[in-house]
Design a protein around this motif. Sequence first.
Motif, PDB file in Angstrom:
ATOM      1  N   ASP A   1       0.850  -1.194   0.000  1.00  0.00           N
ATOM      2  CA  ASP A   1       0.000   0.000   0.000  1.00  0.00           C
ATOM      3  C   ASP A   1       0.888   1.247   0.000  1.00  0.00           C
ATOM      4  O   ASP A   1       1.155   1.835   1.053  1.00  0.00           O
ATOM      5  CB  ASP A   1      -0.912  -0.016   1.233  1.00  0.00           C
ATOM      6  CG  ASP A   1      -1.860   1.177   1.260  1.00  0.00           C
ATOM      7  OD1 ASP A   1      -2.014   1.841   0.210  1.00  0.00           O
ATOM      8  OD2 ASP A   1      -2.427   1.457   2.330  1.00  0.00           O
TER       9      ASP A   1
ATOM     10  N   ARG B   1       4.850   6.781  -6.274  1.00  0.00           N
ATOM     11  CA  ARG B   1       5.222   5.972  -5.108  1.00  0.00           C
ATOM     12  C   ARG B   1       5.240   4.475  -5.409  1.00  0.00           C
ATOM     13  O   ARG B   1       5.984   3.725  -4.781  1.00  0.00           O
ATOM     14  CB  ARG B   1       4.277   6.270  -3.939  1.00  0.00           C
ATOM     15  CG  ARG B   1       4.485   7.647  -3.336  1.00  0.00           C
ATOM     16  CD  ARG B   1       3.530   7.906  -2.181  1.00  0.00           C
ATOM     17  NE  ARG B   1       3.895   7.207  -0.974  1.00  0.00           N
ATOM     18  CZ  ARG B   1       4.716   7.686  -0.024  1.00  0.00           C
ATOM     19  NH1 ARG B   1       5.284   8.876  -0.180  1.00  0.00           N
ATOM     20  NH2 ARG B   1       4.966   6.979   1.057  1.00  0.00           N
TER      21      ARG B   1
ATOM     22  N   ARG C   1       4.553  10.644   7.077  1.00  0.00           N
ATOM     23  CA  ARG C   1       5.201   9.767   6.107  1.00  0.00           C
ATOM     24  C   ARG C   1       6.344  10.509   5.421  1.00  0.00           C
ATOM     25  O   ARG C   1       6.401  11.748   5.439  1.00  0.00           O
ATOM     26  CB  ARG C   1       4.205   9.271   5.064  1.00  0.00           C
ATOM     27  CG  ARG C   1       3.764  10.328   4.054  1.00  0.00           C
ATOM     28  CD  ARG C   1       2.849   9.755   2.983  1.00  0.00           C
ATOM     29  NE  ARG C   1       2.746  10.640   1.819  1.00  0.00           N
ATOM     30  CZ  ARG C   1       2.128  10.331   0.691  1.00  0.00           C
ATOM     31  NH1 ARG C   1       1.528   9.144   0.576  1.00  0.00           N
ATOM     32  NH2 ARG C   1       2.091  11.169  -0.326  1.00  0.00           N
TER      33      ARG C   1
ATOM     34  N   GLY D   1       0.319   4.251  -0.982  1.00  0.00           N
ATOM     35  CA  GLY D   1      -0.332   5.520  -0.693  1.00  0.00           C
ATOM     36  C   GLY D   1      -0.344   6.435  -1.903  1.00  0.00           C
ATOM     37  O   GLY D   1       0.270   6.157  -2.940  1.00  0.00           O
ATOM     38  N   PRO D   2      -1.034   7.564  -1.798  1.00  0.00           N
ATOM     39  CA  PRO D   2      -1.133   8.485  -2.941  1.00  0.00           C
ATOM     40  C   PRO D   2       0.205   9.133  -3.252  1.00  0.00           C
ATOM     41  O   PRO D   2       1.029   9.351  -2.364  1.00  0.00           O
ATOM     42  CB  PRO D   2      -2.162   9.520  -2.475  1.00  0.00           C
ATOM     43  CG  PRO D   2      -2.093   9.478  -0.977  1.00  0.00           C
ATOM     44  CD  PRO D   2      -1.783   8.063  -0.620  1.00  0.00           C
TER      45      PRO D   2
ATOM     46  N   PRO E   1      -1.267  13.710   1.002  1.00  0.00           N
ATOM     47  CA  PRO E   1      -2.686  13.877   1.310  1.00  0.00           C
ATOM     48  C   PRO E   1      -2.951  15.109   2.167  1.00  0.00           C
ATOM     49  O   PRO E   1      -4.059  15.655   2.173  1.00  0.00           O
ATOM     50  CB  PRO E   1      -3.034  12.587   2.059  1.00  0.00           C
ATOM     51  CG  PRO E   1      -1.728  12.099   2.611  1.00  0.00           C
ATOM     52  CD  PRO E   1      -0.683  12.516   1.642  1.00  0.00           C
TER      53      PRO E   1
ATOM     54  N   GLU F   1       8.036  11.673   1.956  1.00  0.00           N
ATOM     55  CA  GLU F   1       7.643  11.963   0.579  1.00  0.00           C
ATOM     56  C   GLU F   1       8.824  11.681  -0.347  1.00  0.00           C
ATOM     57  O   GLU F   1       9.981  11.878   0.027  1.00  0.00           O
ATOM     58  CB  GLU F   1       7.209  13.426   0.429  1.00  0.00           C
ATOM     59  CG  GLU F   1       6.108  13.876   1.377  1.00  0.00           C
ATOM     60  CD  GLU F   1       4.744  13.259   1.064  1.00  0.00           C
ATOM     61  OE1 GLU F   1       4.637  12.546   0.037  1.00  0.00           O
ATOM     62  OE2 GLU F   1       3.800  13.470   1.840  1.00  0.00           O
TER      63      GLU F   1
END
Length: 711
Positions: A45, A190, A168, A47-48, A52, A170
Motif C-alpha cells: 500500500d 510511489r 510519512r 499511498g497516494p 494527502p 515523501e
Amino acid sequence: MNFPHARRLVAVRWLGLLAAAVPLCALAQVAGGDDRATWIVDPKDPGPDLPPVGRSLFDHVFVVQGEGGPRHRLPFPFGELLKVIERRLEPGAASIRTVLIPLGRSLQRSAAAPDFFRFPRVVVAVTGNPHDGSHTDAGILLKDRLYVGYQEKAAVLEVISYNEAAARFEFQVVKDYRAGAVPRVTYARRTVCIACHQNASPVFARPLWDETNANAAVAGRLAAHVPPTRRSAVRIGVETPYAIDAATDRANLFAATQLLWQRGCGGDAAAGAQCRAAALQLALHFRLGGSQGIDLAGDAYSKVLAPTLALEGRRLWPAGLKVPNPDVPNRVPLATSGDGDNLDAVAAPFEPLVPRPALEVWPAGPDLGVRLVTGLAEFIAPADVRRLDAQLRRADAPRNTARVDCSVNDRRDARPPRIGFRCGSVGALRLTGRFYLEGNRVSHGDLDRLGVDDGRDTVGLSVAGGELRREGRGWRASFRVKRGALEGRTARGERIESIDLRWGMTDVAQGVAEVALRDDAALLDRAVQRLATDPRGRTAFASLPFQRARVLPAVFEALGMAKLTWCCLDANAMPVATVEDAGASPTQPVAGVGAGVQDLLRYCGACHRSADTFPPNWLYGDAREIEARVRQCAPRIAFRLDMWRTDPAQRAKTPMPPVHALPMLGRTEAQWRDGDDLTRLRAAVKAFGGDAVAPGGNYEKLRPCLAGRGA
C-alpha cells in the motif's frame, strides 16, 4: 572502532535501553517473525503520490515567495544547495554526511554510463540538529528527515524528506538541475519508489558500505577522475556511511512512533488524550535527563501509558507489529560486476527489489510504551529541550535536600589536584565521582552515578564548576553538575541544584555529602496534564500525527514561555504539487495496439509508461512507438518474466512485475506464478521477438533496453 560490528553496536545501544526498562523475558520476544503480525508499513500500500496533507520538508526549505507567487529556488551548483540546508543546522558539527556511489542500485545507476567514476551519484543525509534559531524562531528539524541523491550527468535530484502532517516520507524528483536551467520539482510515483523502499523510508546498505567511496578500491577509481587537489576529499572513512546508515535506521522507526501515537493510545476520548499526554511527558523527561532512561515505576508509565498501549495493542495487533527493514545487502561492485561493459549490472541477491523480511516483530504488550516514548524523543529537537530546561530552571520549584555519609580521597598533592568521593550504596542517596581543583576553584570532574531512594541511578554527569573553602577543621566543596548544555537531573527528573561535600584533614577521611534537588519537572507534568484535560488544549493530544510544531507550542504556552515561529504547519503558501510525468494514466488503454500490448500496459504500465528513461520506459508513446520499444526490449522483458517460473535460489535477476506490485494487480504470488496472466504476457512478448536466449544465461549479454539498459 571495528565497523564491521557497527550494526551490532546500534543493536546493543537499543537493547541496552530496553534492558533498563523491560524484563529479559519480554526481550526474548523482540526478535523473530510471525506471518500473522501486522506490518507497521505495508509495501503493498504505497499511498497516494501527492501528499494527502501538508508538504515535504524539502518544499519547506526551498520554496520562496516571489512576484509570480511561490516557487522552488534551488541554488546551483550542488554545493550551494547544501549550504542552504547547512544554514538551518547547528554550526561546527558534522551535520550533513555525503558519500559517492559510482556503481549503485538506484534508478539512476546507468545514467552516467560509461563514465561512472567521472559522474558518481552523490548521496547526502542530514544528520545534524537544527540551530537554536533566534529568540522567536524554533528552527526546522531536518535530522534523519532529509536525504538527497544527485546524479550530475542526468541533472537529476532524487529527494526523500519527511512530512509530519501526513506522518510519512515523501519521494520527489528534481529534473533539469543544471547551470542555466530552471529545475522542475515533482512528486514521484510511489508505486515505483516503494518497490525498493519497502519501508516507505530511506534505505541504505549494511556494513561495510562497499559501494561508497569508503571502499578504498572505489575511492581509488574515483580519485583518478578529479584534480589532485581534491583527491584527498574523495577518500573517506567508514564513519561517514555509518552515520548515514544510523540515520536511516532511526528514520525507519518514525512510522512506528506515529502508529503507536495515533492508534496505540486509542481514539480521541479522554483516555486516548491521557495516554498521549503521558507518552509526551515521559519523552520530555527522557530528553531532559540526557536519554538515560524512563521511569517505569511512576504513574505516567505504569498506570496510564503501558496498560493503555497493551490493551489497544492486543486488540489491534494481536500477533504483534512487524518492523520493516531499511537495510539492503552490502555489495562489492567491482567484485560482482568486473571491469567489463556492464559495471552497472546488479545480481539478483543484491537487488533492492527483493522482498525483505521484517527486521523484528514487536509483541503487543506494555513494552510498546518504551517504544513510543523513545520514538517521540526523536521528534523533539535539542533546542526545544534547552529552552524547556531554561524555563524550568527559572521556575520557583520545591527544594529538597538529602544527606549521606561519604568516603573521601583527598589528593590535593597530586597533579592535577583532585578529590574523589564514594557516598552511600543503597537507600536514600548514593553518589560516586571526582572533581579537579585549580587553586580554590573546582574546575571540572565527573559524577559517575547519583541515585535517590530506590530509583534507578543516573550516570555520566559532569562537574560543571564550583569552589573549595576551609570550614572549621575541614574542607567544603560546593559544585554543580550538568549533562552537556543541560542541567543535571536525577532519573526521576529532579534538577540537581547543587552538591556540597564536607570532609576532614587526612588523606582518606570520612565526610558527608548534601544534594539539593529542585522538583521543577513536576511543573512540566502539571502543565501537560492541564492540556490533556482542558477541551481547548486537548487538541494537542488528538489521534492525529505527532507534529512538533503543533504539540510543543501548546506545552510551551502552558508553561508561560514566549511564543515562537514554528515550521512546518502551513502548507498553503506552496506552489501546486504535481506528480512526475503526470500526463496519461499508466494503465490507460492505447488506441492501435493489440491485446498483448494492452496486457503489458495493464501489468507493467505503472513503472514503464513514463517520459522518464529510468526505469526503462518501453510503454511510453503512441502505438507505433510503444510497439517499437517493446520489440527492442522483448528479450529482456521475457527474461524477467521467466524468472517467475525459476527457482528463487537460481534467479539471475529479480522477476517482473516485482513481488510487491502483485497485490495492487489483484494477484497473490501463487496466482501470478501459476496463472494465465503470466502466460499471456509471455506469449505477447514472444510475438515481439522475446525468444532470444541470453548467452550463457547472462542477462547482461542481451541487447540493451533503451536508455535505461535494463528491463
